[in-house]
Design a protein around this motif. Sequence first.
Motif, PDB file in Angstrom:
ATOM      1  N   MET A   1      -0.165  12.415   6.146  1.00 59.02           N
ATOM      2  CA  MET A   1       0.665  12.029   7.264  1.00 59.02           C
ATOM      3  C   MET A   1       0.407  10.582   7.668  1.00 59.02           C
ATOM      4  O   MET A   1       1.332   9.849   7.978  1.00 59.02           O
ATOM      5  N   PHE A   2      -0.848  10.177   7.666  1.00 62.30           N
ATOM      6  CA  PHE A   2      -1.209   8.805   8.007  1.00 62.30           C
ATOM      7  C   PHE A   2      -0.549   7.840   7.028  1.00 62.30           C
ATOM      8  O   PHE A   2      -0.008   6.812   7.423  1.00 62.30           O
ATOM      9  N   PHE A   6       2.357   4.921   8.006  1.00 62.98           N
ATOM     10  CA  PHE A   6       2.220   3.501   7.728  1.00 62.98           C
ATOM     11  C   PHE A   6       3.288   3.003   6.766  1.00 62.98           C
ATOM     12  O   PHE A   6       3.807   1.899   6.929  1.00 62.98           O
ATOM     13  N   LEU A   7       3.638   3.804   5.795  1.00 66.25           N
ATOM     14  CA  LEU A   7       4.720   3.410   4.883  1.00 66.25           C
ATOM     15  C   LEU A   7       6.037   3.282   5.636  1.00 66.25           C
ATOM     16  O   LEU A   7       6.832   2.381   5.367  1.00 66.25           O
ATOM     17  N   PHE A   8       6.266   4.181   6.601  1.00 66.09           N
ATOM     18  CA  PHE A   8       7.484   4.104   7.399  1.00 66.09           C
ATOM     19  C   PHE A   8       7.550   2.776   8.150  1.00 66.09           C
ATOM     20  O   PHE A   8       8.563   2.086   8.131  1.00 66.09           O
ATOM     21  N   TYR A  10       5.867   0.065   7.519  1.00 67.67           N
ATOM     22  CA  TYR A  10       5.868  -1.023   6.552  1.00 67.67           C
ATOM     23  C   TYR A  10       7.282  -1.284   6.043  1.00 67.67           C
ATOM     24  O   TYR A  10       7.714  -2.426   5.941  1.00 67.67           O
ATOM     25  N   GLU A  11       8.016  -0.236   5.752  1.00 65.63           N
ATOM     26  CA  GLU A  11       9.359  -0.373   5.205  1.00 65.63           C
ATOM     27  C   GLU A  11      10.408  -0.655   6.275  1.00 65.63           C
ATOM     28  O   GLU A  11      11.405  -1.310   6.002  1.00 65.63           O
ATOM     29  N   ASN A  12      10.209  -0.177   7.495  1.00 68.02           N
ATOM     30  CA  ASN A  12      11.198  -0.310   8.565  1.00 68.02           C
ATOM     31  C   ASN A  12      10.738  -1.230   9.690  1.00 68.02           C
ATOM     32  O   ASN A  12      11.106  -1.026  10.843  1.00 68.02           O
ATOM     33  N   TRP A  13       9.962  -2.225   9.367  1.00 66.77           N
ATOM     34  CA  TRP A  13       9.383  -3.094  10.385  1.00 66.77           C
ATOM     35  C   TRP A  13      10.436  -3.818  11.214  1.00 66.77           C
ATOM     36  O   TRP A  13      10.246  -4.059  12.398  1.00 66.77           O
ATOM     37  N   LYS A  14      11.578  -4.170  10.633  1.00 64.17           N
ATOM     38  CA  LYS A  14      12.617  -4.882  11.386  1.00 64.17           C
ATOM     39  C   LYS A  14      13.208  -3.989  12.477  1.00 64.17           C
ATOM     40  O   LYS A  14      13.400  -4.442  13.609  1.00 64.17           O
ATOM     41  N   ASN A 119      -4.512  -2.028  -0.519  1.00 57.25           N
ATOM     42  CA  ASN A 119      -5.560  -1.404  -1.345  1.00 57.25           C
ATOM     43  C   ASN A 119      -5.357   0.082  -1.590  1.00 57.25           C
ATOM     44  O   ASN A 119      -5.733   0.592  -2.630  1.00 57.25           O
ATOM     45  N   LYS A 120      -4.790   0.808  -0.643  1.00 62.25           N
ATOM     46  CA  LYS A 120      -4.762   2.263  -0.765  1.00 62.25           C
ATOM     47  C   LYS A 120      -3.372   2.851  -0.963  1.00 62.25           C
ATOM     48  O   LYS A 120      -3.232   3.840  -1.658  1.00 62.25           O
ATOM     49  N   LEU A 121      -2.376   2.291  -0.323  1.00 63.99           N
ATOM     50  CA  LEU A 121      -1.056   2.916  -0.375  1.00 63.99           C
ATOM     51  C   LEU A 121      -0.181   2.430  -1.519  1.00 63.99           C
ATOM     52  O   LEU A 121       0.564   3.192  -2.096  1.00 63.99           O
TER      53      LEU A 121
END
Length: 123
Positions: A1-2, A6-8, A10-14, A119-121
């Motif tokens: 979930m974490f 973070f991917l969400f 990262y991808e939807n920052w705007k 490093n991880k995702l």
Amino acid sequence: MFKKTFLFFYENWKIYTFLILIIITFLSLYPLKEKPSIPGSDKIHHLIAYSALAIGVGLRRPSNYVLIIILFSFYSGLIEIIQPYLNRFGEVEDFLFNNLGILIGLTLGIVINKIYIKNKLLN
């Protein structure tokens, strides 16, 4: 979930950044009859709000991220200038804490990007 969270961001920052900007604008310019009695220091609220605004920019660091950060700073100053005309309380200290929050959010986003996402995702 974490990882997904973070991917969400990262991808939807705007989208995230724009929504936070809208929320800050509304909460900062909504006319008040008296100073609200929200728990915690007013300055801490400014710090948290502007940290949340800048974290997405730090997370992605687009090619124009320095310009975006400068615009956030000018925007926070403009809000503090406009507030007295809307029955609000514009303060220089608020502007300083807004900018400190911007720097904290930017730094936090950069650190998260370098340590966790790179490093991880994404590997």
